[in-house]
Enzyme design. Structure first.
Site: not given
Ligand code: PGA
Length: 244
Positions: A67, A136, A138, A143
């Protein structure tokens, strides 16, 4: 899903790096799907160390990131492209022309997403896709929703994701509100998926991913339907999961 328990962040990072390294050793011209965020930084550091020692050669590897923020150019220090360069690509012997991140600087969302789908498909999809998981549930920027997404698309980030990502920006108002992300279906096309998680904030999402119903309310739960998924998580992230 295979669950690999790690003691802590460093142990999780080494285990993830070991799996990626094995993939690169077994298939030197493999396609890696890569992720940004705090979770994979330790694994990238470990891989860079092994690369310097001559133990893991990235010269023939191609990479496709999940992304990118919409509206940020490749050289913007807050972009995911920049993150990948500073945390990984600049520290290994990868041919940077083989590294790919969705083009956040293209304001034409449809064209940017279609082009990314085209090149990922042309590469034959990742041999190994590395993922983090959001608090959450995702994956990428897919999302919680009422349906699973398919190809690369433009998403509005949820408040919880904007909040979580604001730690990397000076002000919360600076966090972009949209991103281009590979879709869930594209992620599922990877031949192997390694999803890493650490810390107590991920415990509910990890439990829902592994043991909850398969539902777009927890996008990562779709991984239960993939036949080659490895979850590498530390004790804190696995706190709600049964010890098998
Ligand atoms: P993080 O993010 O590694 O910074 O916890 C993971 C994500 O949001 O996919």
């Amino acid at each position: 899903m295979k669950i690999v328990r790690a003691r802590d962040y460093d142990d999780m990072s080494r285990k993830v790096a070991n799996i990626i390294s094995a993939q690169v050793i077994l298939k030197p011209d493999c396609v890696l799907g890569l992720a940004t965020g705090s979770t994979p930084i330790g694994a990238y550091k470990q891989l860079a160390e092994w690369n310097h020692k001559g133990d893991c050669d990235f010269s023939q590897v191609s990479t496709y990131n999940l992304d990118e923020y919409r509206g940020l150019s490749h050289d913007d220090p807050q972009s995911y492209h920049y993150f990948m360069k500073t945390n990984f690509f600049d520290h290994v012997n990868i041919d940077q022309s083989r590294t790919h991140v969705p083009d956040g600087s293209n304001p034409d969302a449809d064209a940017a997403c279609k082009e990314y789908d085209r090149i990922v498909a042309e590469a034959g999809y990742p041999d190994l896709q590395l993922l983090g998981i959001g608090n959450n549930g995702h994956i990428g920027f897919n999302e919680p929703d009422d349906h699973f997404s398919k190809g690369t698309h433009c998403v509005d980030l949820t408040e919880s994701t904007i909040q979580a990502n604001s730690r990397l920006f000076d002000r919360i108002e600076d966090v972009p509100r949209q991103a281009y992300t590979m879709g869930v279906q594209t992620i599922m096309f990877a031949k192997m998926i390694v999803i890493a998680a650490n810390g107590p904030a991920k415990a509910q999402a990890v439990y829902d991913m592994c043991y909850g119903p398969v539902t777009p309310k927890c996008p990562a739960s779709i991984l239960q339907l993939h036949d080659n998924v490895v979850v590498v998580a530390d004790e804190a992230a696995l706190a709600l999961c049964p010890k098998e």
